[in-house]
Design a protein around this motif. Sequence first.
Motif, PDB file in Angstrom:
ATOM      1  N   LEU A 113       5.207  -8.632   9.837  1.00 23.02           N
ATOM      2  CA  LEU A 113       5.129 -10.079   9.950  1.00 23.02           C
ATOM      3  C   LEU A 113       4.205 -10.452  11.109  1.00 23.02           C
ATOM      4  O   LEU A 113       4.561 -10.275  12.272  1.00 23.02           O
ATOM      5  CB  LEU A 113       6.518 -10.682  10.141  1.00 23.02           C
ATOM      6  CG  LEU A 113       6.613 -12.192   9.993  1.00 23.02           C
ATOM      7  CD1 LEU A 113       6.190 -12.642   8.594  1.00 23.02           C
ATOM      8  CD2 LEU A 113       8.028 -12.654  10.290  1.00 23.02           C
ATOM      9  N   VAL A 114       3.011 -10.954  10.773  1.00 24.31           N
ATOM     10  CA  VAL A 114       2.027 -11.360  11.772  1.00 24.31           C
ATOM     11  C   VAL A 114       2.217 -12.845  12.051  1.00 24.31           C
ATOM     12  O   VAL A 114       2.204 -13.665  11.138  1.00 24.31           O
ATOM     13  CB  VAL A 114       0.586 -11.100  11.264  1.00 24.31           C
ATOM     14  CG1 VAL A 114      -0.443 -11.544  12.298  1.00 24.31           C
ATOM     15  CG2 VAL A 114       0.395  -9.634  10.907  1.00 24.31           C
ATOM     16  N   HIS A 115       2.416 -13.186  13.297  1.00 25.12           N
ATOM     17  CA  HIS A 115       2.474 -14.581  13.704  1.00 25.12           C
ATOM     18  C   HIS A 115       1.033 -15.037  13.916  1.00 25.12           C
ATOM     19  O   HIS A 115       0.270 -14.371  14.619  1.00 25.12           O
ATOM     20  CB  HIS A 115       3.285 -14.751  14.985  1.00 25.12           C
ATOM     21  CG  HIS A 115       4.741 -14.483  14.791  1.00 25.12           C
ATOM     22  ND1 HIS A 115       5.682 -15.468  14.899  1.00 25.12           N
ATOM     23  CD2 HIS A 115       5.416 -13.353  14.477  1.00 25.12           C
ATOM     24  CE1 HIS A 115       6.883 -14.953  14.668  1.00 25.12           C
ATOM     25  NE2 HIS A 115       6.740 -13.674  14.407  1.00 25.12           N
ATOM     26  N   THR A 116       0.657 -16.164  13.301  1.00 28.65           N
ATOM     27  CA  THR A 116      -0.711 -16.648  13.428  1.00 28.65           C
ATOM     28  C   THR A 116      -0.732 -18.081  13.936  1.00 28.65           C
ATOM     29  O   THR A 116       0.268 -18.796  13.867  1.00 28.65           O
ATOM     30  CB  THR A 116      -1.470 -16.607  12.075  1.00 28.65           C
ATOM     31  OG1 THR A 116      -0.887 -17.549  11.188  1.00 28.65           O
ATOM     32  CG2 THR A 116      -1.442 -15.214  11.462  1.00 28.65           C
ATOM     33  N   LEU A 117      -1.884 -18.474  14.440  1.00 25.16           N
ATOM     34  CA  LEU A 117      -2.174 -19.872  14.717  1.00 25.16           C
ATOM     35  C   LEU A 117      -3.347 -20.204  13.817  1.00 25.16           C
ATOM     36  O   LEU A 117      -4.456 -19.714  14.017  1.00 25.16           O
ATOM     37  CB  LEU A 117      -2.532 -20.110  16.181  1.00 25.16           C
ATOM     38  CG  LEU A 117      -2.869 -21.567  16.508  1.00 25.16           C
ATOM     39  CD1 LEU A 117      -1.676 -22.476  16.233  1.00 25.16           C
ATOM     40  CD2 LEU A 117      -3.331 -21.707  17.934  1.00 25.16           C
ATOM     41  N   ASP A 118      -3.098 -20.989  12.781  1.00 25.52           N
ATOM     42  CA  ASP A 118      -4.108 -21.335  11.787  1.00 25.52           C
ATOM     43  C   ASP A 118      -4.828 -22.609  12.226  1.00 25.52           C
ATOM     44  O   ASP A 118      -4.201 -23.653  12.412  1.00 25.52           O
ATOM     45  CB  ASP A 118      -3.462 -21.542  10.418  1.00 25.52           C
ATOM     46  CG  ASP A 118      -2.818 -20.272   9.889  1.00 25.52           C
ATOM     47  OD1 ASP A 118      -3.056 -19.186  10.459  1.00 25.52           O
ATOM     48  OD2 ASP A 118      -2.074 -20.368   8.898  1.00 25.52           O
ATOM     49  N   MET A 119      -6.153 -22.492  12.387  1.00 26.91           N
ATOM     50  CA  MET A 119      -6.998 -23.618  12.781  1.00 26.91           C
ATOM     51  C   MET A 119      -7.682 -24.167  11.536  1.00 26.91           C
ATOM     52  O   MET A 119      -8.341 -23.425  10.818  1.00 26.91           O
ATOM     53  CB  MET A 119      -8.036 -23.167  13.809  1.00 26.91           C
ATOM     54  CG  MET A 119      -7.416 -22.675  15.102  1.00 26.91           C
ATOM     55  SD  MET A 119      -8.664 -22.041  16.240  1.00 26.91           S
ATOM     56  CE  MET A 119      -8.979 -20.445  15.487  1.00 26.91           C
ATOM     57  N   PHE A 120      -7.509 -25.446  11.286  1.00 24.88           N
ATOM     58  CA  PHE A 120      -8.048 -26.094  10.098  1.00 24.88           C
ATOM     59  C   PHE A 120      -9.337 -26.838  10.445  1.00 24.88           C
ATOM     60  O   PHE A 120      -9.385 -27.563  11.446  1.00 24.88           O
ATOM     61  CB  PHE A 120      -7.017 -27.072   9.517  1.00 24.88           C
ATOM     62  CG  PHE A 120      -5.819 -26.384   8.918  1.00 24.88           C
ATOM     63  CD1 PHE A 120      -5.696 -26.263   7.550  1.00 24.88           C
ATOM     64  CD2 PHE A 120      -4.817 -25.849   9.730  1.00 24.88           C
ATOM     65  CE1 PHE A 120      -4.592 -25.618   6.987  1.00 24.88           C
ATOM     66  CE2 PHE A 120      -3.722 -25.206   9.183  1.00 24.88           C
ATOM     67  CZ  PHE A 120      -3.612 -25.089   7.812  1.00 24.88           C
ATOM     68  N   PHE A 121     -10.353 -26.647   9.605  1.00 25.03           N
ATOM     69  CA  PHE A 121     -11.666 -27.260   9.806  1.00 25.03           C
ATOM     70  C   PHE A 121     -12.106 -27.997   8.548  1.00 25.03           C
ATOM     71  O   PHE A 121     -11.844 -27.537   7.438  1.00 25.03           O
ATOM     72  CB  PHE A 121     -12.721 -26.185  10.101  1.00 25.03           C
ATOM     73  CG  PHE A 121     -12.535 -25.483  11.412  1.00 25.03           C
ATOM     74  CD1 PHE A 121     -13.195 -25.918  12.548  1.00 25.03           C
ATOM     75  CD2 PHE A 121     -11.709 -24.370  11.505  1.00 25.03           C
ATOM     76  CE1 PHE A 121     -13.038 -25.267  13.753  1.00 25.03           C
ATOM     77  CE2 PHE A 121     -11.542 -23.712  12.713  1.00 25.03           C
ATOM     78  CZ  PHE A 121     -12.208 -24.161  13.844  1.00 25.03           C
TER      79      PHE A 121
END
Length: 183
Positions: free
Chosen positions: A117-125
């Motif tokens: 389980l990879v914790h991510t911070l998803d940046m939306f563009f």
Amino acid sequence: MEHPLSLFSYCPKCGSPRFEVHNFKSKKCAACGFVYYFNPSSATVAFIVNHHDELLVCRRGKEPAKGTLDLPGGFLDMDETGEEGVAREVKEETGMEVLRADYLFSLPNRYLYSGFLVHTLDMFFRCTVRDLLHYRAMDDAAEAFFVPLSQIRPEDFGLESVRRGVTMFLQGRTGSGTAAANP
């Protein structure tokens, strides 16, 4: 809740098996004192809207959420900015060249990769691309196609942060202002 680093048994610095939970977000080596903090990985997501107010979506070709809708994007590489990463991912998954990437917002996510389980911070563009007509599904995208914004259903997207991001994007749009940015 199991510690996110429970799969890591040995200190990455000295190799000692005395690599123990230090606090919820870190482990500390009792042998050499090295502390490793479990921080989120950075990822990008692209909104590409054409002149007909249609959003470019992909169908996931791989797990997690294989077969569900997604948006172009993926993990950042080392020494890469968010803008560089989203441009690279769009190119890898659709063949489209990003001319401009405007940051919109970010959302935390959990992404199951190879049983971890990879914790991510998803940046939306919001991305402006050179050519909206010539694209194809590549890399881990099984399909790429445009869907009218009026027909987008967030529940069709398989990844939680993308579902939430699509909802936020649709709620935040006013008219067709974003479509005009793509030549």
